[in-house]
Design an enzyme around this catalytic site. Structure first.
Site: not given
Length: 334
Positions: A148-150
């Site tokens: 997942l993106d940050k």
């Protein structure tokens, strides 16, 4: 030359080629006979000199096997992971000997990398799992099979051993693992339910961005439906990934004219202002709250997969976090 086995050598795993297995490549035959080892792991063990037949070390992965041949596969103790284990709190949704499902908070980077050498999800998992990690590819590390993106929150599944890593990776490859997201987007998509298909590649105008491209990208498809609209200003949208490309939901929703609220990279559009014409229809207080949201309003709300140990389908849900919920409260009050 392969490294010599440590003394004393670990007890071997024994694999005997069945009568119908003659003529197969050795790496394929061993992976079939020892299903908790992936083919790539078997190839690495061969290169390391960890496979023997009648006392003779075998390193040729393409060797054609014969029925009844017996191979000893020595699996070395897992090496310590290079990232440092760090005691970072985790929200654990499920855990057993094979997998770990966590609800990742926004702001937590998944992997150590330039700019984020530590304090990542991997550092946290190493501390949380400790000796329960039996090694992925011979290293005591968690098996990250998706990211997942940050600044995206929500559910992730992590493998704790080679068997689980191999099984989950296959499910990502054949798209049998299901990932569902909730997103708050500007405006109301029309139609309210549909499928966005468009290859995703690096943007030609901004190398920090991904974009839907006509050439050179990777196939990507996202199914979406509007769960609820808030006037014409914003919508809560459910997105189901058919593929898993970098920034896929963010890029696809922007491509159809409905970027995610709070998306600092994709959310400004041609006007250069968050929300553009959609934000201008909101009361001042609501507009300030939505345009001031400092991360993409995207949450992995549901995760469904076949458990790599017993094959049963398991499904997990995680409610949206506090900051996302507060946006929904503001929109509900309009």
């Amino acid at each position: 030359m392969p490294e010599p086995l440590p003394s004393p050598a670990p007890a071997p795993r024994v694999c005997t080629i069945p009568q119908d297995g003659g003529g197969e490549r050795l790496d394929k035959a061993l992976a079939a006979g020892l299903p908790d080892l992936s083919r790539s792991r078997v190839q690495a063990l061969l290169e390391q000199g960890c496979v023997r037949e009648a006392g003779r070390t075998i390193t040729d992965a393409s060797l054609r096997v014969k029925p009844g041949q017996t191979f000893d596969v020595f699996i070395p103790e897992a090496e310590p992971a290079e990232p440092e284990a760090q005691d970072i709190p985790l929200s654990v949704v499920f855990e057993d000997d094979d997998v770990l499902v966590i609800d990742k908070p926004a702001g937590l980077v998944v992997h150590p990398a330039a700019g984020n050498p530590d304090s990542t999800l991997v550092n946290a998992l190493l501390a949380h799992c400790g000796d329960s990690l039996s090694g992925i590819g011979g290293v005591k590390r968690p098996g990250i099979v998706h990211r997942l993106d940050k600044d995206t929150s929500g559910l992730m599944v992590v493998a704790k051993n080679d068997r689980a890593h191999h099984g989950l990776t296959e499910q990502f490859a054949d798209r049998s693992l299901s990932r569902t997201y909730h997103a708050l987007v500007w405006g109301v998509p029309n139609p309210r339910q549909g499928r966005i298909e468009g290859a995703i590649g690096r943007s030609g105008s901004d190398r920090k961005k991904m974009a839907v491209v006509e050439q050179g990208g990777k196939h990507a498809a996202t199914r979406y439906r509007v769960v609820k609209s808030f006037g014409m200003a914003a919508s809560l949208v459910e997105c189901v990934l058919e593929t898993g490309r970098t920034h896929q939901i963010r890029v696809h929703m922007t491509h159809i004219g409905h970027p995610l609220i709070g998306d600092q990279l994709y959310g400004r559009g041609r006007s250069g202002r968050p929300g553009g014409k959609h934000a201008s229809t909101l009361p001042d207080e609501a507009r300030a709250a939505l345009t001031g949201f400092d991360r993409q309003a995207l949450h992995a709300v549901r995760l469904t997969f076949k458990h790599p140990a017993h094959g049963g389908v398991v499904s997990f849900d995680a409610p949206v976090p506090k900051d996302f919920h507060e946006l929904l409260v503001i929109l509900e009050a309009l």
